[in-house]
Motif scaffolding. Structure first.
Motif: not given
Length: 227
Positions: A55-70, A111-121
């Motif tokens: 999975y790290r090869a797919l996303n070096p950030q080791e996060l979800v989501p990843v969308l593969v389109h073709g 939400v995505a840049c200010d709130v969510h990162p501070l309570n991320n897993l």
């Protein structure tokens, strides 16, 4: 010009049922009625499947989501949602006018840049594993930053004439894709979202739509069975 080949190429979403970032993308896919293969990545099992080499090869950030389109690999939920909007313009997630797009992006990023990162897993795991912060204190941290962020979002939406049934006008869009998962997170930590009446009203309008119910955490194939 965007090639129309994208219409026939498969979509595959690497997701986790309770990830709010993946939840945003599931909402966007559902609003656009796009079929996709769901590939669960369990963020806790086996030390976190997102850390596995494959999975790290797919996303070096080791996060979800990843969308593969073709053959294309897309990362970061907001970038994925805007990509979907450009490939499949209807129904639109962003307004047609520049001011409207700027407003919606600001709401989504609040939400995505200010709130969510501070309570991320991974933040909470660092507190626990590296600093041995007790659970009660970790949860106080989460509630503080969610509350601060949602209070600001309420002020941004409450008296703005651009706010309609949804965050912007009377159709759901990018900001709603971000708001609903964050309110879900707030409830997970025992917060009463009715403290923000505009947000709660918009959430009710969203959850009345099949797309939002289809994308909900409990509706995902990797969600734990209800006890």
């Amino acid at each position: 010009m965007q090639s129309r080949d994208h219409d026939t190429e498969p979509l595959r979403l690497y997701t986790y049922w309770r990830s709010s970032a993946a939840y945003r993308v599931r909402i966007g896919l559902a609003l656009k009625a796009l079929a996709y293969e769901s590939v669960p990545v369990h963020l806790l099992r086996d030390g976190g499947q997102q850390h596995a080499a494959g999975y790290r090869a797919l996303n070096p950030q080791e996060l979800v989501p990843v969308l593969v389109h073709g053959r294309r690999v897309l990362r970061q939920s907001l970038a994925i949602l805007e990509y979907l909007d450009e490939c499949w313009p209807q129904p639109a997630l962003l307004p047609a006018d520049a001011r409207g797009r700027a407003r919606v992006r600001a709401l989504a990023q609040a939400v995505a840049c200010d709130v969510h990162p501070l309570n991320n897993l991974r933040v909470l795991q660092f507190f626990e594993q590296q600093w041995a912060v007790p659970q009660a204190e970790r949860e106080t941290w989460v509630r503080h930053w969610i509350g601060t962020g949602l209070a600001a979002l309420e002020a941004m939406l409450a008296d703005d004439p651009a706010t309609g049934a949804f965050c912007h006008g009377d159709a759901p869009g990018l900001a709603d894709c971000c708001l609903v998962p964050q309110l879900y997170n707030a409830r997970r930590f025992g917060m009463d979202v009715e403290a923000w009446p505009t947000l709660a009203r918009i959430e009710r309008a969203c959850l009345a739509l099949p797309a939002f119910r289809t994308a909900a955490p409990e509706a995902q194939p990797d969600a734990p069975a209800a006890s």
